[in-house]
Scaffold this motif. Structure first.
Motif, PDB file in Angstrom:
ATOM      1  N   THR A  17      60.676  -0.891 -26.486  1.00 25.28           N
ATOM      2  CA  THR A  17      62.122  -2.098 -26.408  1.00 25.28           C
ATOM      3  C   THR A  17      61.685  -2.584 -25.256  1.00 25.28           C
ATOM      4  O   THR A  17      60.772  -2.156 -24.444  1.00 25.28           O
ATOM      5  N   VAL A  18      61.443  -4.662 -25.385  1.00 32.64           N
ATOM      6  CA  VAL A  18      61.452  -5.186 -24.503  1.00 32.64           C
ATOM      7  C   VAL A  18      61.636  -5.126 -23.072  1.00 32.64           C
ATOM      8  O   VAL A  18      62.840  -5.371 -23.489  1.00 32.64           O
ATOM      9  N   THR A  19      61.209  -4.935 -22.405  1.00 30.63           N
ATOM     10  CA  THR A  19      62.745  -4.917 -20.582  1.00 30.63           C
ATOM     11  C   THR A  19      62.287  -6.098 -19.683  1.00 30.63           C
ATOM     12  O   THR A  19      62.294  -6.495 -18.861  1.00 30.63           O
ATOM     13  N   ALA A  20      60.678  -7.257 -20.599  1.00 33.69           N
ATOM     14  CA  ALA A  20      60.768  -7.666 -19.425  1.00 33.69           C
ATOM     15  C   ALA A  20      59.449  -8.936 -20.059  1.00 33.69           C
ATOM     16  O   ALA A  20      58.228  -8.344 -20.653  1.00 33.69           O
ATOM     17  N   GLU A  80      55.002 -17.327 -18.287  1.00 33.07           N
ATOM     18  CA  GLU A  80      53.354 -18.244 -18.111  1.00 33.07           C
ATOM     19  C   GLU A  80      52.648 -17.808 -17.802  1.00 33.07           C
ATOM     20  O   GLU A  80      51.302 -17.982 -18.203  1.00 33.07           O
ATOM     21  N   SER A  81      52.117 -16.087 -17.620  1.00 31.75           N
ATOM     22  CA  SER A  81      50.894 -14.994 -17.831  1.00 31.75           C
ATOM     23  C   SER A  81      50.762 -14.449 -19.487  1.00 31.75           C
ATOM     24  O   SER A  81      49.662 -14.218 -20.334  1.00 31.75           O
ATOM     25  N   GLY A  82      51.650 -14.706 -20.610  1.00 32.95           N
ATOM     26  CA  GLY A  82      52.002 -13.923 -21.343  1.00 32.95           C
ATOM     27  C   GLY A  82      52.203 -12.670 -21.395  1.00 32.95           C
ATOM     28  O   GLY A  82      52.143 -11.928 -22.429  1.00 32.95           O
ATOM     29  N   GLU A  83      52.709 -11.924 -20.523  1.00 30.83           N
ATOM     30  CA  GLU A  83      52.807 -11.191 -20.002  1.00 30.83           C
ATOM     31  C   GLU A  83      54.120  -9.821 -20.879  1.00 30.83           C
ATOM     32  O   GLU A  83      55.068 -10.906 -20.323  1.00 30.83           O
ATOM     33  N   VAL A  84      54.140  -8.987 -21.137  1.00 33.37           N
ATOM     34  CA  VAL A  84      55.521  -8.428 -21.816  1.00 33.37           C
ATOM     35  C   VAL A  84      55.127  -7.173 -21.182  1.00 33.37           C
ATOM     36  O   VAL A  84      54.536  -6.375 -21.703  1.00 33.37           O
ATOM     37  N   ASP A  85      56.739  -6.354 -20.191  1.00 33.15           N
ATOM     38  CA  ASP A  85      56.010  -5.008 -20.389  1.00 33.15           C
ATOM     39  C   ASP A  85      57.333  -3.932 -21.435  1.00 33.15           C
ATOM     40  O   ASP A  85      58.504  -4.836 -21.861  1.00 33.15           O
ATOM     41  N   VAL A  86      57.160  -3.036 -21.890  1.00 31.03           N
ATOM     42  CA  VAL A  86      57.910  -2.180 -22.781  1.00 31.03           C
ATOM     43  C   VAL A  86      57.843  -1.142 -22.217  1.00 31.03           C
ATOM     44  O   VAL A  86      57.165  -0.459 -22.110  1.00 31.03           O
ATOM     45  N   GLU A  87      59.015  -0.567 -23.174  1.00 28.80           N
ATOM     46  CA  GLU A  87      59.840   0.925 -22.233  1.00 28.80           C
ATOM     47  C   GLU A  87      59.442   1.408 -24.028  1.00 28.80           C
ATOM     48  O   GLU A  87      60.045   0.740 -25.131  1.00 28.80           O
TER      49      GLU A  87
END
Length: 157
Positions: A104-107, A111-118
């Protein structure tokens, strides 16, 4: 062919997966032991595993991590990057089980293209046996189709 995912198309709550592996066999564990040079007997010698108090031979923890990596690689597409991936092993899995990995995407940081995932790995019994987190980098639309290479400032303003 893998589909390319772009950071603009992702939102908090976006689901990844599922992907499944298995049912796991002792053969898989022997093959993984050889590939990973991990010959601890709990992964292929049932008598030894039972003597250690385990329910059977058990799946290698790094195999679970690899399954999380497989989910992420398929999700980010050919132009994405996995920047960071962590995994906590929460329980044992044995031959005969099917491993199921979801995320699941959490953030999202456009602007940076970064995505945090759990990430979560469950088995056929529904038990959660591994959990992880990841940061991936996705390309932005109109930037030539590639995610910025980690450490590369070519996309800086």
């Amino acid at each position: 062919m893998l589909t390319q995912r772009y950071v603009e198309d992702v939102a908090v709550g976006t689901a990844l997966g599922p992907i499944e592996f298995g049912p796991v066999t002792t053969r898989h564990l022997v093959q993984w032991a050889a590939a990973a040079n991990d010959f601890y007997e709990i992964h292929y010698d049932k008598a030894y595993a039972l003597a250690q108090g385990l329910p059977d031979v058990v799946v290698h923890g790094p195999l679970k991590l690899a399954l999380m990596g497989r989910l992420l690689m398929g999700w980010v597409g050919p132009q994405g990057w996995i920047r960071r991936l962590t995994c906590r092993y929460l329980g044992f899995d044995v031959p005969g089980t099917v491993l199921r990995c979801t995320g699941t995407v959490t953030a999202v940081r456009p602007e940076s293209g970064e995505v945090d995932v759990e990430l979560e790995l469950t088995n056929s019994d529904g038990a959660r046996t591994a959990a992880g987190t990841a940061t991936v980098r996705l390309p932005r639309r109109g930037q030539g189709g590639r995610a910025p290479v980690p450490g590369d400032d070519s996309d800086a303003p």
